[in-house]
Design a protein around this motif. Sequence first.
Motif, PDB file in Angstrom:
ATOM      1  N   PRO A 171      12.922   1.841  -4.047  1.00 16.17           N
ATOM      2  CA  PRO A 171      12.155   1.102  -5.269  1.00 16.17           C
ATOM      3  C   PRO A 171      11.225  -0.070  -4.788  1.00 16.17           C
ATOM      4  O   PRO A 171      10.079  -0.212  -5.230  1.00 16.17           O
ATOM      5  CB  PRO A 171      13.078   1.028  -6.139  1.00 16.17           C
ATOM      6  N   PHE A 172      11.831  -0.662  -3.670  1.00 16.39           N
ATOM      7  CA  PHE A 172      11.023  -2.061  -3.122  1.00 16.39           C
ATOM      8  C   PHE A 172       9.820  -1.684  -2.090  1.00 16.39           C
ATOM      9  O   PHE A 172       8.876  -2.239  -2.028  1.00 16.39           O
ATOM     10  CB  PHE A 172      11.979  -3.287  -2.759  1.00 16.39           C
ATOM     11  N   ALA A 175       6.365   1.430  -2.280  1.00 22.61           N
ATOM     12  CA  ALA A 175       4.954   0.988  -2.625  1.00 22.61           C
ATOM     13  C   ALA A 175       4.093   0.247  -1.540  1.00 22.61           C
ATOM     14  O   ALA A 175       3.098   0.472  -1.457  1.00 22.61           O
ATOM     15  CB  ALA A 175       4.996   0.229  -3.839  1.00 22.61           C
ATOM     16  N   HIS A 176       4.811  -0.728  -0.889  1.00 23.42           N
ATOM     17  CA  HIS A 176       4.142  -1.641   0.131  1.00 23.42           C
ATOM     18  C   HIS A 176       3.861  -0.490   1.184  1.00 23.42           C
ATOM     19  O   HIS A 176       2.540  -0.885   1.873  1.00 23.42           O
ATOM     20  CB  HIS A 176       5.264  -2.538   0.599  1.00 23.42           C
ATOM     21  N   ILE A 177       4.562   0.268   1.677  1.00 21.93           N
ATOM     22  CA  ILE A 177       4.174   1.061   2.586  1.00 21.93           C
ATOM     23  C   ILE A 177       3.087   2.033   2.301  1.00 21.93           C
ATOM     24  O   ILE A 177       2.017   2.247   3.033  1.00 21.93           O
ATOM     25  CB  ILE A 177       5.318   1.954   3.442  1.00 21.93           C
ATOM     26  N   GLU A 178       3.089   2.827   1.163  1.00 26.68           N
ATOM     27  CA  GLU A 178       1.960   3.487   0.648  1.00 26.68           C
ATOM     28  C   GLU A 178       0.740   2.708   0.622  1.00 26.68           C
ATOM     29  O   GLU A 178      -0.565   3.157   1.102  1.00 26.68           O
ATOM     30  CB  GLU A 178       2.097   4.025  -0.737  1.00 26.68           C
ATOM     31  N   ARG A 179       0.535   1.487   0.224  1.00 31.68           N
ATOM     32  CA  ARG A 179      -0.719   0.394   0.466  1.00 31.68           C
ATOM     33  C   ARG A 179      -0.977   0.510   1.563  1.00 31.68           C
ATOM     34  O   ARG A 179      -2.164   0.355   1.913  1.00 31.68           O
ATOM     35  CB  ARG A 179      -0.188  -0.785  -0.124  1.00 31.68           C
ATOM     36  N   GLU A 180      -0.258   0.262   2.724  1.00 28.38           N
ATOM     37  CA  GLU A 180      -0.553   0.257   3.934  1.00 28.38           C
ATOM     38  C   GLU A 180      -1.265   1.522   4.463  1.00 28.38           C
ATOM     39  O   GLU A 180      -2.379   1.734   4.956  1.00 28.38           O
ATOM     40  CB  GLU A 180       0.790   0.024   5.183  1.00 28.38           C
ATOM     41  N   VAL A 181      -0.619   2.767   4.025  1.00 32.16           N
ATOM     42  CA  VAL A 181      -1.302   4.157   4.341  1.00 32.16           C
ATOM     43  C   VAL A 181      -2.787   4.134   3.833  1.00 32.16           C
ATOM     44  O   VAL A 181      -3.819   4.492   4.465  1.00 32.16           O
ATOM     45  CB  VAL A 181      -0.461   5.093   3.759  1.00 32.16           C
ATOM     46  N   ILE A 182      -3.154   3.702   2.586  1.00 35.87           N
ATOM     47  CA  ILE A 182      -4.448   3.636   2.106  1.00 35.87           C
ATOM     48  C   ILE A 182      -5.165   2.780   2.671  1.00 35.87           C
ATOM     49  O   ILE A 182      -6.256   3.002   2.995  1.00 35.87           O
ATOM     50  CB  ILE A 182      -4.307   3.351   0.522  1.00 35.87           C
ATOM     51  N   TYR A 183      -4.661   1.588   3.047  1.00 36.37           N
ATOM     52  CA  TYR A 183      -5.595   0.690   4.006  1.00 36.37           C
ATOM     53  C   TYR A 183      -6.069   1.196   5.351  1.00 36.37           C
ATOM     54  O   TYR A 183      -7.100   0.975   5.728  1.00 36.37           O
ATOM     55  CB  TYR A 183      -4.577  -0.777   4.164  1.00 36.37           C
TER      56      TYR A 183
END
Length: 315
Positions: A171-172, A175-183
């Motif tokens: 849950p924590f 989302a942070h790692i997914e944002r890094e993937v998009i980056y």
Amino acid sequence: MRTQTRVDSKIKQNARVEQIRADLVRKIMAHCKGEGIAGTPIPGLMLYRRSEPTACTSAAYKPSLIVYVQGKKRINVGQSTLVCDETTFLLTSIDLPVVSQVIGATREKPILCLTLDLETPEVRRILSEHELPDSGQPASARGMSVGETTAELLDACSRLVDLLDAPQDIPFLAAHIEREVIYRLLRSPQGAHLRAIATLGEQSNRTAKAVSWLKENYAKPLRVEELAGVAQMGVSTLHHHFRSLTAMSPLQYQKQLRLHVARERMLNGLDAASAAFEVGYESASQFSREYSRFFGQPPMRDVKSQRLPGAEPRE
């Protein structure tokens, strides 16, 4: 000296990529023991494994990233053919009907990949919050493209898969790692079109609206003027940008989408005539002709072959 330094750096980078990829192979094998697609507790993340080549299979790809770590797959979209192997990723930035086929897989070395759904609002949010340098690539790329996998992208994906062993952290951290993937995607050459589609007012963004409208209304008669109105552009401009984005004309896109949906419904038990009328065909014979031309055999014969043991699981 500088040349040697660059060569040494490249060797180190390749070794790092190979190491992370080998780790991902092990992790995906551990979490995807059966054939086909395996869902995960992380929303939008799926794993895939297949131990032998397959026949051509229809699928509707939505905005997503697929990272291949082993094996080889061929994807046909419109008149274009893309080949993905263990060194590449597939970036899809709009909804696209495709025909795919596993062409490299064995029981000893099955094809393995992970798929992560991409949400356009999240891409837009990252672009608005961070001033990312332009990749320098033209924004007229296809809505589906193949890129070379970097160590940084593989590392982020590997850490995302690691969360499957620590579900309390999902849950924590997910989302942070997914944002890094998009980056990482936005920083890649293939990120140019993802950026263009997410940027309001861009021609690609407006064309993507027409694609989405057509996807939702594929069973209706196609009126190109109405579709051009959705995209807020002229008919000829729409045709140009639609073909650039999807490798198809609006009519070809509608036809392929209808055939894909009809095939799915027949696989779920519907007869050919009923499936034809449900997706918008007025003539069962026309549907049969177009289906045979696209999939290589008549509807019910094709559906029967898809149900045989060893057929590719639907995506």
